[in-house]
Design an enzyme around this catalytic site. Structure first.
Site, short mmCIF file in Angstrom:
data_model
loop_
_atom_site.label_atom_id
_atom_site.label_comp_id
_atom_site.label_asym_id
_atom_site.label_seq_id
_atom_site.Cartn_x
_atom_site.Cartn_y
_atom_site.Cartn_z
N HIS A 175 -3.95 16.12 41.25
CA HIS A 175 -2.97 16.41 40.69
C HIS A 175 -3.42 16.16 39.17
O HIS A 175 -2.90 14.69 39.05
CB HIS A 175 -1.66 16.65 41.16
CG HIS A 175 -1.05 17.71 40.11
ND1 HIS A 175 0.02 17.49 39.49
CD2 HIS A 175 -0.36 18.99 40.85
CE1 HIS A 175 0.21 18.94 39.01
NE2 HIS A 175 0.41 20.10 39.89
N ASN A 217 2.88 24.18 45.29
CA ASN A 217 2.61 23.27 45.42
C ASN A 217 4.54 22.89 44.77
O ASN A 217 4.68 23.30 43.63
CB ASN A 217 2.24 22.76 44.12
CG ASN A 217 2.43 21.26 43.63
OD1 ASN A 217 3.30 20.20 44.47
ND2 ASN A 217 1.78 20.85 42.49
N GLY A 236 3.56 23.91 33.90
CA GLY A 236 5.90 23.64 33.61
C GLY A 236 5.81 24.36 32.45
O GLY A 236 6.52 24.20 32.06
N SER A 240 1.39 27.82 35.49
CA SER A 240 2.67 28.53 34.98
C SER A 240 2.11 29.94 35.57
O SER A 240 2.25 31.14 34.49
CB SER A 240 2.46 28.93 33.36
OG SER A 240 3.09 27.37 32.86
N LYS A 286 6.20 19.68 43.70
CA LYS A 286 6.16 19.41 43.88
C LYS A 286 8.04 18.42 44.33
O LYS A 286 7.56 18.23 45.35
CB LYS A 286 6.86 19.06 42.54
CG LYS A 286 5.33 20.32 41.73
CD LYS A 286 5.42 20.42 40.34
CE LYS A 286 4.52 21.42 38.88
NZ LYS A 286 4.23 20.81 38.19
N GLU A 346 -6.65 23.12 37.03
CA GLU A 346 -4.80 23.14 35.93
C GLU A 346 -5.01 21.84 34.99
O GLU A 346 -4.75 21.41 34.61
CB GLU A 346 -4.44 22.49 37.15
CG GLU A 346 -4.14 23.54 38.15
CD GLU A 346 -2.69 22.60 38.63
OE1 GLU A 346 -1.66 23.91 39.46
OE2 GLU A 346 -2.38 21.46 39.10
N GLU A 376 -0.13 15.06 37.09
CA GLU A 376 1.00 14.78 36.80
C GLU A 376 0.40 12.99 38.03
O GLU A 376 1.27 11.96 37.70
CB GLU A 376 1.63 15.29 37.94
CG GLU A 376 2.49 16.06 37.56
CD GLU A 376 3.37 17.97 37.67
OE1 GLU A 376 3.35 17.44 38.96
OE2 GLU A 376 3.69 18.73 36.75
#
Ligand code: PEP
Length: 261
Positions: A96, A9, A174, A212, A11, A168, A98
């Site tokens: 996701h 991914n 991150g 991570s 991003k 996730e 985010e």
């Protein structure tokens, strides 16, 4: 053990120059021996043609990180699943954390995005995960079950057989702090039971772990029944790190029954 799927991914990272080197390195790795692993990259939509042209004919699939919940129309700035499919993409990440957090995507919207991806012939990679506060409140299982159930309710059982799920934990994305193998396995088992309750035929769906994953923890996380691969953020941007995670997955004993892409 199922054959693993390693999915990058990216991003909102990359440039036409840096992408060219990264895509060439991944393609080159997957042209060599020991490719007992499925690999793909989910790029910013603006780079999907670059990914297509760099990867077509290779063992590496490509996709995007989001699609619209709508088919077409007055939705300025959005990209439909059918548009993405026109570039022979395989994957579309939906839900996701985010996007849920920064763009207000509700469980219903995520379900609709998954449905649109399937209609267009894409494989939705449905992300679910709890925040740190939810984990500390003991709500992990309930949160991820509800997120997954909302997607299953939006699609048919036959279509549900085509999805990929990515667990996730928000607190692991991150941050450099991965879930432990036990934490990931326990949550995957809960998700697996949602799938079984929904339809016995969904038992073999791939459930990836994301958050991570790095070269130094990839083997431990991937060498587990029930963790069917990884969704990789930061480490998918460095060819050496991403290839090292691919190596970790390829070196496991896995059958090839679930090849995608
Ligand atoms: C992600 O954002 O999907 C992700 C897994 O990120 P990272 O690997 O950087 O934690």
């Amino acid at each position: 053990m199922q054959r693993k799927l390693i999915l990058g991914n990216w991003k909102m990272h990359g440039s036409t120059e840096s992408n060219a080197a990264l895509l060439a390195a991944i393609r080159e790795r997957m042209s060599r021996e020991n490719t007992n692993v499925d690999v793909g990259v989910c790029v910013p939509a603006i780079f999907v043609e670059q990914a297509r042209s760099a990867l077509q004919g290779s063992a590496v699939a490509w996709g995007v990180q989001d699609v619209s919940a709508h088919v077409q129309g007055a939705f300025t700035g959005e990209i439909s699943a059918a548009m993405v499919a026109g570039f022979q993409a395989t994957f579309a990440i939906v839900g996701h954390s985010e996007r849920r957090a920064n763009h207000g995507e509700t469980a219903l919207v995520v379900g609709e995005k998954a449905r649109q991806a399937l209609v267009a012939g894409l494989v939705p990679v449905v992300c679910v995960g709890e925040t740190l506060a939810e984990r500390e409140a003991g709500a992990t299982d309930a949160v991820v079950r509800a997120q997954l159930a909302a997607v299953l309710e939006a699609i048919s059982v036959d279509d549900a057989k085509k999805i990929v799920i990515a667990y996730e934990p928000v607190w692991a994305i991150g941050t450099g702090r991965s879930a432990s193998v036990d934490e990931a396995q326990a949550t995957h088992a809960g998700l697996r039971s949602v799938l079984r309750e929904y339809d016995a035929g969904l038992d073999k769906l791939r459930i990836l772990y994301g958050g991570s994953i790095k070269p130094d923890n990839a083997s431990a996380l991937l060498d587990c029944d029930g963790i069917d691969g990884g969704l990789i953020g930061g480490a998918s941007l460095k060819s050496a790190d991403f290839i090292s995670i691919i190596e970790a997955a390829a070196s496991l004993h896995a059958d090839d029954s679930l090849h995608v892409g």
